[in-house]
Enzyme design. Structure first.
Site, PDB file in Angstrom:
ATOM      1  N   LYS A  93      14.495 -23.171 -69.026  1.00 28.72           N
ATOM      2  CA  LYS A  93      13.220 -23.880 -68.995  1.00 28.72           C
ATOM      3  C   LYS A  93      12.969 -24.490 -67.622  1.00 28.72           C
ATOM      4  CE  LYS A  93      12.710 -25.157 -73.888  1.00 28.72           C
ATOM      5  NZ  LYS A  93      13.836 -24.442 -74.463  1.00 28.72           N
ATOM      6  N   GLU A 123      10.458 -34.137 -69.911  1.00 34.75           N
ATOM      7  CA  GLU A 123       9.012 -33.954 -69.816  1.00 34.75           C
ATOM      8  C   GLU A 123       8.289 -35.176 -70.360  1.00 34.75           C
ATOM      9  OE1 GLU A 123       7.896 -30.574 -72.102  1.00 34.75           O
ATOM     10  OE2 GLU A 123       8.434 -29.125 -70.563  1.00 34.75           O
ATOM     11  N   ARG A 164      11.096 -12.465 -76.074  1.00 35.13           N
ATOM     12  CA  ARG A 164      11.478 -11.697 -77.258  1.00 35.13           C
ATOM     13  C   ARG A 164      10.297 -11.680 -78.213  1.00 35.13           C
ATOM     14  NH1 ARG A 164      11.761 -16.031 -80.586  1.00 35.13           N
ATOM     15  NH2 ARG A 164      12.705 -17.934 -79.778  1.00 35.13           N
TER      16      ARG A 164
END
Length: 665
Positions: free
Chosen positions: A116, A200, A292
């Site tokens: 990430k 975040e 995916r």
């Protein structure tokens, strides 16, 4: 196109891939662990090979064992499904080096988006909007605490290598940060083998909207519209739908372009999902990219009339994308929910055990079932407890929600507890119906979606008793037909007695509470009593799926199934009630462990012990943490008191109902 494909996964997604391969005439090769020897994906595939022990680390995460099977079975390509090795760069690269196609993106793309932190840095370079925070390499706890203060609270801790809600924590104040960081890192290590995290700013009341993207090896990238996944509990998606009721055409266009830009930044090939956080004002921020196929991909397929697994296969074989962006046209509205073996009333505790009964709605042009188990199969403790995915599709959102309610009403699971009643309440809740749910709504208002301890109404009890009476009378009559004297007075279940009217007792139980209904009469005409409440029932008929009768003169038509073990019905408001049949004149109340001990709620591994003998603890204090079925479970003190004994240590694997902590009397 490939002739032989190995599916490096299990359960529902393995069955899903096998079905598409079979339609295309591709020979399928399954792999299985010791726990999955009798699993449906093993039975469905053209051939299946064992790869190790029941734990994922001993089987489905063993790239060496899977590649060995692929070579020996002559596989030309490997489809990783989702989870396990689907986003493992080393595995993708090893497939290519072994001369087999990896049905997924290039290893470099997985690398770029697998972290990430790295993904956010890359998106920043390509002008994709980002949430303020920290996504650097310095993982020192003190440094992270300083970055948290700089970012501001509330903030989100997220596993840098993760997904699916694992290793994620919301932190509301500085004093909570250290414990939340340690917990997130432990969970990340267990799930991904990587303790790195990112921080975040937590966007208040956000929506979670993701875009399906596809790229080919010829340089083309398109998106296949959005899926809204804002109905979440602890970051786990509960309901997914497309189109999003929140997006305007302008927002959809801007987010679609950003999603394509994100995929182009890593030269993406294959299926992927770009996920965004969207504020209430419509401002959106890149969250992550999953390299995916997603669990919720069927809703995209239903609105576009496509098979995304077929797209994956064709693109991996070197073909170009079948459509251009301007050729993507959606029709109608689709919704997906996941049926799990779990107990919503016990904090969604995952369940395991044999599926004694599994009834699902009949598939149709409006209803699709993607499952990996059938009745008689066992939900094991080693893997995710999903039983099936239920997908509905209709011309608009209102009709799709109604299809969902009808489909859920047709579901019945006996054995491990399930989340069906929870999903039914979800599908009727105003926040969902009106399309105004955000990612934290379920956690803030969870009690609105749970049944709780409320007693069933007298109407529900009278309807259940009526169905039980009809069932018992029919069973006796059917049995009498096989006796030497079918006209014997004993071949009747009307409770007839000499000198007085017959009385029967229908005993029902719900959440370990017993309810008794006294009954007089037979053949669909009864006088019922429960406590001080009475009811005259006339014209009762049960066709196996519905009960119709007049209760005190009011005609009701209720969805209902009954047998000798239980009665399942939906009341006039559409809510589910599953009542067990109990012995009429004997009752043994199940007593819990009481307040003097903590027991393991299910098999699992102890990952943290926070107490020792002699400690004085408060009610609700966290004493142990165990990992079971891919989740961390906090085990807390049932009361204030002194600990007498702790019988588990960090790293121990314990069976269900093992006494872990005992309190002094």
């Amino acid at each position: 196109m490939f002739n032989r494909v190995l599916i490096a996964n299990r359960g529902e997604i393995a069955c899903r891939v096998i079905r598409t391969c079979r339609r295309l005439g591709i020979h399928t090769i399954a792999v299985y662990s010791e726990a999955d020897a009798d699993a449906q994906h093993v039975r469905l595939a053209d051939e299946a090979w064992p790869i190790g022990g029941p734990r994922p680390a001993d089987s489905y995460l063993r790239s060496d064992a899977i590649l060995d099977v692929a070579k020996r079975s002559g596989a030309q390509a490997i489809h990783p499904g989702y989870g396990f090795l689907s986003e493992n760069t080393a595995f993708a690269r090893a497939c290519t080096e072994a001369g087999m196609a990896f049905i997924g993106p290039r290893p470099e793309s997985i690398d770029a988006m697998g972290s990430k932190a790295a993904a956010k840095a890359l998106m920043e370079q390509h002008a994709v909007p980002l949430v303020p925070g920290y996504h650097g390499e310095n993982q020192d706890a003190g440094f992270l605490a300083e970055q948290a203060r700089h970012t501001g609270f509330p903030l989100m801790i997220k596993a840098a290598a993760g997904g699916g809600g694992k290793g994620m924590r919301i932190v509301h104040s500085e004093k909570e940060f250290a414990d939340a960081l340690a917990s997130a890192q432990r969970e990340a290590a267990n799930a991904f083998g990587d303790t790195r995290v990112i921080l975040e700013r937590y966007v208040e009341h956000p929506r979670h909207i993701e875009f399906q993207v596809f790229g080919d090896s010829h340089g083309s990238v398109i998106h296949l519209n959005e899926r809204e996944c804002s109905a979440q509990r602890r970051y786990q998606k509960v309901l997914e739908e497309t189109p999003s009721p929140f997006l305007t055409p302008e927002r959809r266009k801007a987010m679609g372009e950003a999603a394509v830009a994100a995929a182009q930044a890593v030269n993406y090939v294959g299926a992927g999902t770009v996920e965004f956080i969207v504020g209430q004002d419509g401002e959106f921020f890149f969250m992550e990219m999953n390299t995916r196929l997603q669990v919720e991909h069927p809703v995209t397929e239903e609105t576009l009339g496509l098979d995304l697994v077929e797209w994956q296969l064709r693109i991996a074989a070197g073909e170009a994308l079948p459509l251009r962006q301007e050729q993507v046209h959606a029709h109608g509205h689709a919704i997906e929910v996941r049926l799990y073996a779990e107990d919503p009333e016990q904090n969604f505790l995952p369940g395991s055990g044999k599926l004694l009964r599994l009834r699902l709605p009949t598939a149709s042009r409006h209803v699709r079932i993607d499952g990996g188990v059938i009745e008689g199969d066992t939900v094991t403790i080693f893997y995710d407890p999903m039983i099936a995915k239920l997908i509905v599709h209709d011309r608009d959102r209102t009709q799709a929600l109604q299809r969902l309610r009808e489909a859920l009403a047709a579901c019945e699971i006996a054995g491990p507890k399930s989340n069906i009643a929870f999903l039914e309440r979800l599908a009727r809740h105003p926040a969902v119906v009106e399309g105004r749910i955000d990612t934290g709504y379920l956690d803030r208002h969870l009690d609105e979606f749970l049944v709780g301890d409320a007693a069933p109404s007298d109407t529900v009890l009278f309807a259940a008793a009526t169905a039980a009476l009809l069932h018992d009378e029919r069973a006796v009559t059917t049995g009498a037909q096989h006796n030497t004297d079918p006209f014997s007075p004993w071949a009747s279940a009307d409770a007839w007695r000499v000198g007085h009217a017959g009385k029967r007792i229908i005993a029902l139980s719900l959440r370990e509470q017993r309810y008794e209904v006294e009954a007089h009469g037979h053949d669909g005409h009864y006088q019922l009593r429960h406590g001080d409440a009475t009811c005259d029932v006339h014209g009762a008929r049960h066709d196996g799926e519905t009960l119709s009768a007049r209760f005190q003169g009011e005609a009701l038509h209720l969805p209902l199934r009954a047998d000798a073990q239980r009665v399942l019905l939906h009341d006039a408001e559409g809510y589910r009630h599953s009542l067990a049949r109990a012995v009429a004149f004997a009752w043994e109340s199940k007593q819990g462990a009481g307040g003097n001990q903590i027991i393991a709620p299910m098999p699992g591994r102890i990952v943290l012990v926070k107490a020792k003998p002699g400690d004085t603890v408060e009610e609700g204090q966290e004493l142990l943490v165990m990992e079971a079925m891919k989740m961390e479970l906090a085990l807390k003190a049932p009361r204030a008191g002194t600990i007498e004994n702790v019988s588990a240590a960090q790293g121990d694997f314990v069976e269900a109902d093992t006494v872990l902590v005992r309190f002094a009397q």
